[in-house]
Motif scaffolding. Sequence first.
Motif, PDB file in Angstrom:
ATOM      1  N   GLN A 234       2.191  17.336 -16.452  1.00 19.27           N
ATOM      2  CA  GLN A 234       2.448  16.610 -17.896  1.00 19.27           C
ATOM      3  C   GLN A 234       3.920  15.987 -17.726  1.00 19.27           C
ATOM      4  O   GLN A 234       4.086  14.724 -18.164  1.00 19.27           O
ATOM      5  CB  GLN A 234       2.502  17.770 -18.874  1.00 19.27           C
ATOM      6  CG  GLN A 234       2.603  17.062 -20.301  1.00 19.27           C
ATOM      7  CD  GLN A 234       1.415  16.717 -20.769  1.00 19.27           C
ATOM      8  OE1 GLN A 234       0.291  16.576 -20.097  1.00 19.27           O
ATOM      9  NE2 GLN A 234       1.014  16.323 -21.953  1.00 19.27           N
ATOM     10  N   LYS A 235       4.911  16.620 -17.221  1.00 20.52           N
ATOM     11  CA  LYS A 235       6.321  16.213 -17.329  1.00 20.52           C
ATOM     12  C   LYS A 235       6.224  14.663 -16.339  1.00 20.52           C
ATOM     13  O   LYS A 235       6.768  13.879 -16.537  1.00 20.52           O
ATOM     14  CB  LYS A 235       7.120  17.063 -16.501  1.00 20.52           C
ATOM     15  CG  LYS A 235       8.822  16.291 -16.370  1.00 20.52           C
ATOM     16  CD  LYS A 235       9.555  17.814 -16.050  1.00 20.52           C
ATOM     17  CE  LYS A 235      11.014  17.360 -16.078  1.00 20.52           C
ATOM     18  NZ  LYS A 235      11.330  16.047 -15.361  1.00 20.52           N
TER      19      LYS A 235
ATOM     20  N   THR B 112      -2.154  33.124 -15.094  1.00 19.48           N
ATOM     21  CA  THR B 112      -1.896  32.108 -16.214  1.00 19.48           C
ATOM     22  C   THR B 112      -0.737  31.461 -16.446  1.00 19.48           C
ATOM     23  O   THR B 112      -0.681  30.418 -16.495  1.00 19.48           O
ATOM     24  CB  THR B 112      -2.085  32.837 -17.448  1.00 19.48           C
ATOM     25  OG1 THR B 112      -3.334  33.420 -17.802  1.00 19.48           O
ATOM     26  CG2 THR B 112      -2.022  31.927 -19.008  1.00 19.48           C
ATOM     27  N   THR B 113       0.285  32.245 -15.976  1.00 23.10           N
ATOM     28  CA  THR B 113       1.653  31.650 -15.658  1.00 23.10           C
ATOM     29  C   THR B 113       1.747  30.385 -14.608  1.00 23.10           C
ATOM     30  O   THR B 113       2.301  29.564 -14.945  1.00 23.10           O
ATOM     31  CB  THR B 113       2.661  33.019 -15.463  1.00 23.10           C
ATOM     32  OG1 THR B 113       2.709  33.690 -16.536  1.00 23.10           O
ATOM     33  CG2 THR B 113       4.202  32.304 -15.302  1.00 23.10           C
ATOM     34  N   GLY B 114       1.163  30.873 -13.911  1.00 27.47           N
ATOM     35  CA  GLY B 114       1.104  29.669 -12.539  1.00 27.47           C
ATOM     36  C   GLY B 114       0.186  28.319 -13.083  1.00 27.47           C
ATOM     37  O   GLY B 114       0.680  27.405 -12.779  1.00 27.47           O
TER      38      GLY B 114
ATOM     39  N   GLU C 214       2.287  21.961 -16.712  1.00 29.18           N
ATOM     40  CA  GLU C 214       3.756  21.647 -17.260  1.00 29.18           C
ATOM     41  C   GLU C 214       4.145  20.673 -16.265  1.00 29.18           C
ATOM     42  O   GLU C 214       5.030  19.403 -16.853  1.00 29.18           O
ATOM     43  CB  GLU C 214       4.607  22.757 -17.462  1.00 29.18           C
ATOM     44  CG  GLU C 214       5.923  22.458 -18.195  1.00 29.18           C
ATOM     45  CD  GLU C 214       6.815  23.482 -18.420  1.00 29.18           C
ATOM     46  OE1 GLU C 214       7.940  23.356 -18.501  1.00 29.18           O
ATOM     47  OE2 GLU C 214       6.506  24.710 -18.667  1.00 29.18           O
ATOM     48  N   MET C 215       4.294  20.675 -14.873  1.00 28.97           N
ATOM     49  CA  MET C 215       4.823  19.696 -14.019  1.00 28.97           C
ATOM     50  C   MET C 215       4.105  18.470 -14.131  1.00 28.97           C
ATOM     51  O   MET C 215       4.558  17.514 -14.092  1.00 28.97           O
ATOM     52  CB  MET C 215       4.947  20.526 -12.770  1.00 28.97           C
ATOM     53  CG  MET C 215       5.762  21.471 -12.361  1.00 28.97           C
ATOM     54  SD  MET C 215       5.512  22.186 -10.626  1.00 28.97           S
ATOM     55  CE  MET C 215       6.102  21.055  -9.760  1.00 28.97           C
TER      56      MET C 215
ATOM     57  N   ASN D  15      -0.073  27.316 -16.067  1.00 29.17           N
ATOM     58  CA  ASN D  15       0.691  26.908 -17.027  1.00 29.17           C
ATOM     59  C   ASN D  15       1.890  26.137 -16.420  1.00 29.17           C
ATOM     60  O   ASN D  15       2.268  25.018 -16.803  1.00 29.17           O
ATOM     61  CB  ASN D  15       1.232  27.501 -18.101  1.00 29.17           C
ATOM     62  CG  ASN D  15       0.184  28.113 -19.122  1.00 29.17           C
ATOM     63  OD1 ASN D  15      -0.953  27.512 -19.231  1.00 29.17           O
ATOM     64  ND2 ASN D  15       0.200  29.320 -19.789  1.00 29.17           N
ATOM     65  N   GLN D  16       2.744  26.534 -15.414  1.00 23.51           N
ATOM     66  CA  GLN D  16       3.619  25.926 -14.596  1.00 23.51           C
ATOM     67  C   GLN D  16       3.068  24.636 -13.931  1.00 23.51           C
ATOM     68  O   GLN D  16       3.923  23.730 -14.196  1.00 23.51           O
ATOM     69  CB  GLN D  16       4.187  26.808 -13.745  1.00 23.51           C
ATOM     70  CG  GLN D  16       5.058  27.980 -14.452  1.00 23.51           C
ATOM     71  CD  GLN D  16       5.746  28.738 -13.362  1.00 23.51           C
ATOM     72  OE1 GLN D  16       4.937  29.182 -12.167  1.00 23.51           O
ATOM     73  NE2 GLN D  16       6.852  29.522 -13.452  1.00 23.51           N
ATOM     74  N   VAL D  17       2.107  24.601 -13.472  1.00 24.57           N
ATOM     75  CA  VAL D  17       1.417  23.499 -12.784  1.00 24.57           C
ATOM     76  C   VAL D  17       1.094  22.356 -13.843  1.00 24.57           C
ATOM     77  O   VAL D  17       1.385  21.356 -13.582  1.00 24.57           O
ATOM     78  CB  VAL D  17       0.104  23.649 -12.033  1.00 24.57           C
ATOM     79  CG1 VAL D  17      -0.414  22.646 -11.448  1.00 24.57           C
ATOM     80  CG2 VAL D  17       0.560  24.814 -10.718  1.00 24.57           C
TER      81      VAL D  17
ATOM     82  N   PRO E 237       0.205  36.666 -13.948  1.00 24.54           N
ATOM     83  CA  PRO E 237       0.840  35.884 -13.291  1.00 24.54           C
ATOM     84  C   PRO E 237      -0.288  34.329 -12.874  1.00 24.54           C
ATOM     85  O   PRO E 237       0.253  33.351 -12.725  1.00 24.54           O
ATOM     86  CB  PRO E 237       0.937  36.439 -11.715  1.00 24.54           C
ATOM     87  CG  PRO E 237       0.046  37.725 -11.949  1.00 24.54           C
ATOM     88  CD  PRO E 237      -0.172  38.077 -13.324  1.00 24.54           C
TER      89      PRO E 237
END
Length: 200
Positions: A130-131, A119-121, A127-128, A123-125, A117
Amino acid sequence: MFTMIVGSGRLGFGLARALSSRHEDVVIIDDDLDPQKFIDNFDGLIVDGDPMDMSVLERSGIRHTDLFIAVTADDNVNAICVQAARKVYGVPRAVARIADPDCEKFYRSRGLDTVCPTTTGINQVLEMIQKDRFDSFEDNLDHSLICIHPQKEWIGLPLSRIPLPRDVYTVGLLRNGRVTRVARHEVVRPNDTIVISKGP
Protein backbone atom coordinates in the motif's frame (compact mmCIF):
# COMPACT_ATOMS: atom_id res chain seq x y z
CA MET A 1 7.62 -8.72 37.16
CA PHE A 2 8.01 -12.50 36.91
CA THR A 3 7.47 -13.89 33.40
CA MET A 4 7.19 -17.54 32.41
CA ILE A 5 7.85 -18.38 28.74
CA VAL A 6 6.90 -21.76 27.26
CA GLY A 7 8.83 -22.55 24.07
CA SER A 8 12.48 -22.00 23.25
CA GLY A 9 12.35 -21.38 19.50
CA ARG A 10 13.50 -18.10 18.00
CA LEU A 11 10.48 -16.24 19.39
CA GLY A 12 10.68 -17.67 22.90
CA PHE A 13 14.45 -17.30 23.00
CA GLY A 14 14.26 -13.71 21.73
CA LEU A 15 11.57 -12.75 24.26
CA ALA A 16 13.50 -14.37 27.12
CA ARG A 17 16.69 -12.49 26.29
CA ALA A 18 14.88 -9.18 25.72
CA LEU A 19 12.98 -9.33 29.01
CA SER A 20 16.06 -10.53 30.89
CA SER A 21 18.07 -7.61 29.50
CA ARG A 22 15.48 -5.31 31.12
CA HIS A 23 16.31 -6.93 34.47
CA GLU A 24 12.99 -8.74 34.67
CA ASP A 25 12.73 -12.19 36.28
CA VAL A 26 12.26 -14.77 33.51
CA VAL A 27 11.91 -18.53 33.43
CA ILE A 28 11.80 -20.42 30.11
CA ILE A 29 10.43 -23.96 29.84
CA ASP A 30 10.70 -26.46 26.99
CA ASP A 31 11.57 -30.07 26.18
CA ASP A 32 15.20 -30.74 25.24
CA LEU A 33 16.41 -27.26 26.04
CA ASP A 34 19.98 -26.40 25.12
CA PRO A 35 21.25 -24.17 27.96
CA GLN A 36 24.29 -23.17 25.86
CA LYS A 37 22.27 -20.90 23.60
CA PHE A 38 21.15 -18.86 26.61
CA ILE A 39 24.64 -18.06 27.88
CA ASP A 40 24.72 -14.49 26.50
CA ASN A 41 22.35 -11.81 27.82
CA PHE A 42 20.19 -14.17 29.87
CA ASP A 43 20.36 -14.57 33.61
CA GLY A 44 16.95 -16.20 34.10
CA LEU A 45 15.94 -19.73 34.98
CA ILE A 46 16.04 -22.50 32.36
CA VAL A 47 13.76 -25.51 32.91
CA ASP A 48 14.05 -28.61 30.72
CA GLY A 49 10.62 -30.21 30.96
CA ASP A 50 7.21 -30.74 29.43
CA PRO A 51 5.19 -27.49 29.70
CA MET A 52 1.98 -29.58 29.62
CA ASP A 53 3.04 -31.22 32.89
CA MET A 54 1.48 -29.33 35.82
CA SER A 55 4.27 -30.41 38.17
CA VAL A 56 6.85 -28.83 35.84
CA LEU A 57 4.88 -25.57 35.80
CA GLU A 58 4.54 -25.59 39.58
CA ARG A 59 8.24 -26.32 40.16
CA SER A 60 9.04 -23.45 37.81
CA GLY A 61 7.00 -20.97 39.86
CA ILE A 62 3.73 -20.57 37.97
CA ARG A 63 1.89 -19.70 41.19
CA HIS A 64 4.00 -16.51 41.40
CA THR A 65 3.90 -15.66 37.69
CA ASP A 66 2.69 -12.21 36.57
CA LEU A 67 2.92 -12.86 32.82
CA PHE A 68 2.70 -16.23 31.02
CA ILE A 69 3.69 -16.49 27.34
CA ALA A 70 3.25 -19.71 25.31
CA VAL A 71 5.17 -19.65 22.01
CA THR A 72 5.90 -23.29 21.11
CA ALA A 73 5.53 -24.48 17.50
CA ASP A 74 2.24 -26.21 18.43
CA ASP A 75 -0.85 -23.96 18.50
CA ASN A 76 -2.83 -26.43 20.63
CA VAL A 77 -0.08 -26.74 23.24
CA ASN A 78 0.08 -22.95 23.48
CA ALA A 79 -3.69 -22.62 23.89
CA ILE A 80 -3.89 -25.38 26.52
CA CYS A 81 -0.96 -23.96 28.50
CA VAL A 82 -2.46 -20.46 28.49
CA GLN A 83 -5.85 -21.78 29.58
CA ALA A 84 -4.20 -23.69 32.45
CA ALA A 85 -2.18 -20.62 33.46
CA ARG A 86 -5.30 -18.46 33.63
CA LYS A 87 -7.97 -20.82 34.90
CA VAL A 88 -6.00 -23.20 37.13
CA TYR A 89 -3.30 -20.89 38.49
CA GLY A 90 -4.93 -17.47 38.12
CA VAL A 91 -2.03 -15.86 36.22
CA PRO A 92 -3.13 -12.23 35.61
CA ARG A 93 -1.92 -12.05 31.99
CA ALA A 94 -1.37 -14.97 29.60
CA VAL A 95 -0.66 -14.78 25.86
CA ALA A 96 -0.64 -17.60 23.29
CA ARG A 97 1.12 -17.58 19.91
CA ILE A 98 -1.30 -19.13 17.41
CA ALA A 99 0.11 -19.46 13.88
CA ASP A 100 -3.11 -20.61 12.18
CA PRO A 101 -5.33 -17.53 11.63
CA ASP A 102 -8.56 -19.57 11.85
CA CYS A 103 -7.47 -21.17 15.13
CA GLU A 104 -6.34 -17.77 16.43
CA LYS A 105 -9.75 -16.31 15.65
CA PHE A 106 -11.45 -19.24 17.42
CA TYR A 107 -9.32 -19.02 20.57
CA ARG A 108 -9.61 -15.22 20.66
CA SER A 109 -13.41 -15.56 20.50
CA ARG A 110 -13.13 -17.78 23.58
CA GLY A 111 -11.43 -15.00 25.51
CA LEU A 112 -7.76 -15.94 25.09
CA ASP A 113 -5.14 -13.26 24.49
CA THR A 114 -3.49 -14.35 21.26
CA VAL A 115 -0.80 -13.26 18.82
CA CYS A 116 -0.85 -14.54 15.23
CA PRO A 117 2.49 -14.14 13.39
CA THR A 118 0.84 -15.22 10.12
CA THR A 119 -1.73 -12.42 10.25
CA THR A 120 0.91 -9.94 11.39
CA GLY A 121 3.16 -10.92 8.46
CA ILE A 122 0.30 -10.61 5.96
CA ASN A 123 -0.59 -7.16 7.31
CA GLN A 124 3.03 -5.99 7.16
CA VAL A 125 3.38 -7.07 3.51
CA LEU A 126 0.06 -5.44 2.58
CA GLU A 127 1.12 -2.26 4.36
CA MET A 128 4.37 -2.20 2.37
CA ILE A 129 2.49 -2.73 -0.90
CA GLN A 130 0.00 0.00 0.00
CA LYS A 131 2.80 2.40 0.90
CA ASP A 132 4.55 1.73 -2.44
CA ARG A 133 1.34 2.44 -4.33
CA PHE A 134 0.84 5.79 -2.63
CA ASP A 135 4.46 6.97 -2.28
CA SER A 136 3.88 9.83 -4.70
CA PHE A 137 1.07 11.12 -2.44
CA GLU A 138 3.08 10.86 0.78
CA ASP A 139 3.12 14.63 1.41
CA ASN A 140 -0.65 14.86 0.91
CA LEU A 141 -1.80 11.85 2.95
CA ASP A 142 -3.83 12.50 6.08
CA HIS A 143 -2.45 9.97 8.56
CA SER A 144 -5.12 10.81 11.13
CA LEU A 145 -7.74 9.00 9.03
CA ILE A 146 -8.20 5.26 9.62
CA CYS A 147 -10.45 2.80 7.78
CA ILE A 148 -11.97 0.02 9.89
CA HIS A 149 -14.24 -2.90 9.05
CA PRO A 150 -17.32 -2.96 11.29
CA GLN A 151 -17.49 -5.56 14.05
CA LYS A 152 -20.25 -8.13 13.70
CA GLU A 153 -22.34 -6.55 16.44
CA TRP A 154 -22.24 -3.16 14.68
CA ILE A 155 -24.07 -4.42 11.58
CA GLY A 156 -27.56 -2.92 11.42
CA LEU A 157 -26.78 -0.15 13.91
CA PRO A 158 -26.92 3.54 12.96
CA LEU A 159 -23.52 5.25 13.00
CA SER A 160 -24.60 7.29 16.03
CA ARG A 161 -24.72 4.08 18.11
CA ILE A 162 -21.30 2.70 17.15
CA PRO A 163 -19.26 2.52 20.41
CA LEU A 164 -16.12 4.47 19.52
CA PRO A 165 -13.65 5.91 22.05
CA ARG A 166 -14.40 9.43 23.25
CA ASP A 167 -11.70 11.16 21.16
CA VAL A 168 -12.58 9.27 17.94
CA TYR A 169 -15.33 10.28 15.52
CA THR A 170 -16.78 8.96 12.26
CA VAL A 171 -15.81 10.85 9.10
CA GLY A 172 -17.60 8.82 6.46
CA LEU A 173 -18.42 5.44 4.97
CA LEU A 174 -16.71 3.60 2.14
CA ARG A 175 -19.52 1.75 0.38
CA ASN A 176 -19.43 0.10 -3.06
CA GLY A 177 -16.13 1.78 -3.84
CA ARG A 178 -17.38 5.28 -3.02
CA VAL A 179 -16.87 7.40 0.10
CA THR A 180 -20.09 8.93 1.37
CA ARG A 181 -20.44 11.73 3.90
CA VAL A 182 -21.44 10.60 7.34
CA ALA A 183 -25.06 10.77 8.43
CA ARG A 184 -25.69 9.75 12.02
CA HIS A 185 -28.87 7.85 11.11
CA GLU A 186 -27.04 5.84 8.38
CA VAL A 187 -27.18 2.10 9.15
CA VAL A 188 -23.95 0.08 8.92
CA ARG A 189 -24.01 -2.71 6.31
CA PRO A 190 -21.82 -5.86 6.26
CA ASN A 191 -19.51 -4.72 3.43
CA ASP A 192 -19.10 -1.13 4.65
CA THR A 193 -15.78 0.35 5.73
CA ILE A 194 -16.01 3.05 8.39
CA VAL A 195 -13.62 5.99 8.07
CA ILE A 196 -12.67 7.39 11.49
CA SER A 197 -10.38 10.10 12.80
CA LYS A 198 -9.04 11.20 16.16
CA GLY A 199 -10.39 14.45 17.45
CA PRO A 200 -8.18 17.49 18.10
